[in-house]
Design a protein around this motif. Structure first.
Motif, short mmCIF file in Angstrom:
data_model
loop_
_atom_site.label_atom_id
_atom_site.label_comp_id
_atom_site.label_asym_id
_atom_site.label_seq_id
_atom_site.Cartn_x
_atom_site.Cartn_y
_atom_site.Cartn_z
N THR A 170 50.82 9.80 36.00
CA THR A 170 50.79 10.48 37.50
C THR A 170 49.70 11.30 37.88
OG1 THR A 170 53.26 10.16 37.35
CG2 THR A 170 52.16 11.50 39.18
N LYS A 171 49.31 12.21 36.85
CA LYS A 171 48.41 13.23 37.07
C LYS A 171 47.00 12.35 37.11
CE LYS A 171 48.44 16.76 34.55
NZ LYS A 171 48.71 17.85 35.29
N LYS A 172 46.81 11.39 36.50
CA LYS A 172 45.41 10.73 36.76
C LYS A 172 45.47 9.91 38.08
CE LYS A 172 42.80 7.02 34.85
NZ LYS A 172 42.71 6.04 33.42
N MET A 173 46.74 9.22 38.39
CA MET A 173 46.68 8.83 39.87
C MET A 173 46.31 9.73 40.79
SD MET A 173 49.94 7.09 41.80
CE MET A 173 50.59 8.68 41.92
N TYR A 174 46.92 11.02 41.09
CA TYR A 174 46.53 11.83 41.87
C TYR A 174 45.46 12.39 41.88
CZ TYR A 174 51.67 12.62 42.96
OH TYR A 174 53.00 12.57 43.49
N ALA A 175 44.59 12.54 40.86
CA ALA A 175 43.23 13.11 40.66
C ALA A 175 42.17 11.82 41.06
CB ALA A 175 43.06 13.33 39.22
N THR A 176 42.57 10.64 40.79
CA THR A 176 41.87 9.62 41.00
C THR A 176 41.93 9.38 42.84
OG1 THR A 176 42.25 8.23 39.21
CG2 THR A 176 41.48 7.07 40.96
N ASN A 177 42.89 9.38 43.52
CA ASN A 177 42.82 9.57 44.74
C ASN A 177 42.45 10.53 45.55
OD1 ASN A 177 44.40 6.90 44.65
ND2 ASN A 177 46.36 8.03 44.77
N LYS A 205 40.82 16.73 54.42
CA LYS A 205 40.84 17.82 53.29
C LYS A 205 42.04 18.23 52.92
CE LYS A 205 36.29 19.63 55.37
NZ LYS A 205 35.64 20.69 55.87
N LYS A 206 43.11 18.26 53.92
CA LYS A 206 44.49 18.75 53.44
C LYS A 206 44.95 17.71 52.43
CE LYS A 206 49.01 19.90 55.32
NZ LYS A 206 49.72 18.92 54.44
N PHE A 207 44.71 16.36 52.59
CA PHE A 207 45.12 15.33 51.59
C PHE A 207 44.42 15.70 50.33
CE2 PHE A 207 44.69 11.15 49.89
CZ PHE A 207 46.08 10.43 49.76
N VAL A 208 43.31 16.05 50.22
CA VAL A 208 42.68 16.25 48.86
C VAL A 208 43.16 17.34 48.23
CG1 VAL A 208 40.53 16.74 47.82
CG2 VAL A 208 40.41 15.19 49.46
N SER A 268 46.88 19.46 44.12
CA SER A 268 48.23 20.26 43.84
C SER A 268 49.36 19.51 43.12
CB SER A 268 48.69 20.94 44.99
OG SER A 268 49.94 21.73 44.95
N PHE A 269 49.36 18.21 43.61
CA PHE A 269 50.53 17.60 42.82
C PHE A 269 49.96 17.07 41.41
CE2 PHE A 269 51.56 15.47 47.35
CZ PHE A 269 52.44 16.67 47.76
N ALA A 270 48.66 17.07 41.35
CA ALA A 270 48.25 16.73 39.89
C ALA A 270 48.29 17.70 38.92
CB ALA A 270 46.60 16.33 39.97
#
Length: 286
Positions: free
Chosen positions: A262-269, A244-247, A252-254
């Motif tokens: 980069t925003k898309k990568m964070y959101a996808t992960n 949950k913290k990872f999500v 937050s990074f996105a």
């Protein structure tokens, strides 16, 4: 020789003989007696009791009789393995009591069962309504197996089209305060891991009545002192919290970056890990 000593020696001797005969015949002689094996067991016991207490009976004759009666089930079992017809005669055949939801009265009469006895056998299977049963069969050993109708069966993972889970068997690694090294090795855990788990639970090895490693690789202990409560394993809740913290970190990074890629990568992960959490949450919660 005094009579009491003669009887004691005879009894001990025949006890050893019966133990050996039972071991040779196999565990089935104890757990699932067929009608044929039941008769054999009674006869062997009667012979042993007769020769043990009646001094006039020859010990040699008693041993010969027991050996002969002990060989009979072995021979019958061998013949049953080789021939289905002989197996039907020796072990008997199963009888269908309920088929397609209907009670077969003729089969009940054939096996000399009343409807009350059938209902009693069903209740032992936690079935209280005969209308819920699709199929029921009386096995050779007298036990009843029943198949519920489709809409009365409990849901399974396959019914919900979920991925099947193959659980590993638990390993008992501590018994009576002693470590079972072979079982610990089979579980794939080390002694250092065990010491760490016991320290986390706040108990010592000597205080553990029984300790098992479950399918999730967690240590469960039961203590000699029932008033003490060891700390519950925290691996699964901790893993769920970290996911949950990872999500939250990915989301937050996105939000913090201006780069669309980069925003898309964070959101996808974050979305991928969130799906993993949804699938594994029932198993990670305690």
């Amino acid at each position: 020789m005094p009579q009491w000593l003669d009887v004691a020696l005879r009894s001990i001797s025949f006890l050893v003989v019966l133990f050996v005969i039972t071991k040779i015949i196999g565990k089935r002689q104890i757990s699932q007696l067929s009608f044929f094996e039941y008769i054999t067991g009674i006869t062997i016991g009667s012979i042993a009791a007769e020769v043990s207490t009646v001094r006039e009976r020859s010990v040699v004759d008693g041993l010969i009789a027991i050996i002969v009666w002990g060989l009979i089930p072995l021979l019958a079992g061998y013949l049953a393995l080789k021939s289905k017809s002989i197996r039907g005669v020796i072990d008997g055949k199963s009888t269908i009591f309920i088929k397609d939801g209907k009670v077969l009265e003729d089969n009940l009469k054939k096996e000399k069962y009343t409807i009350d006895e059938l209902l009693s056998l069903l209740r032992k299977k936690d079935i209280f309504s005969i209308a819920d049963v699709e199929y029921a069969v009386l096995e050779q050993d007298g036990s009843l197996n029943a198949l519920l109708k489709k809409d009365k069966r409990p849901l399974t993972r396959s019914d919900l089209q979920l991925t099947p889970i193959n659980e590993k068997e638990p390993h008992t690694i501590i018994m009576d305060g002693r470590l079972l090294h072979d079982a610990l090795a089979e579980s794939g855990k080390t002694k250092e891991w065990l010491n760490e788990q016991l320290e986390t639970a706040g108990v010592s090895l000597e205080n553990v009545f029984i300790g098992q490693i479950n399918a999730y690789g967690e240590l469960h202990v039961d203590l000699f002192d029932d008033l003490l409560q060891p700390a519950a394993p925290q691996e699964r809740p901790l893993l769920l919290a970290n996911l949950k913290k990872f999500v939250a970190d990915m989301e937050s990074f996105a939000l913090a970056t201006d780069c669309p890629k980069t925003k898309k990568m964070y959101a996808t992960n974050a979305k991928a890990v969130q799906m993993i959490i949804q699938k594994t949450k029932p198993y990670l919660q305690t």
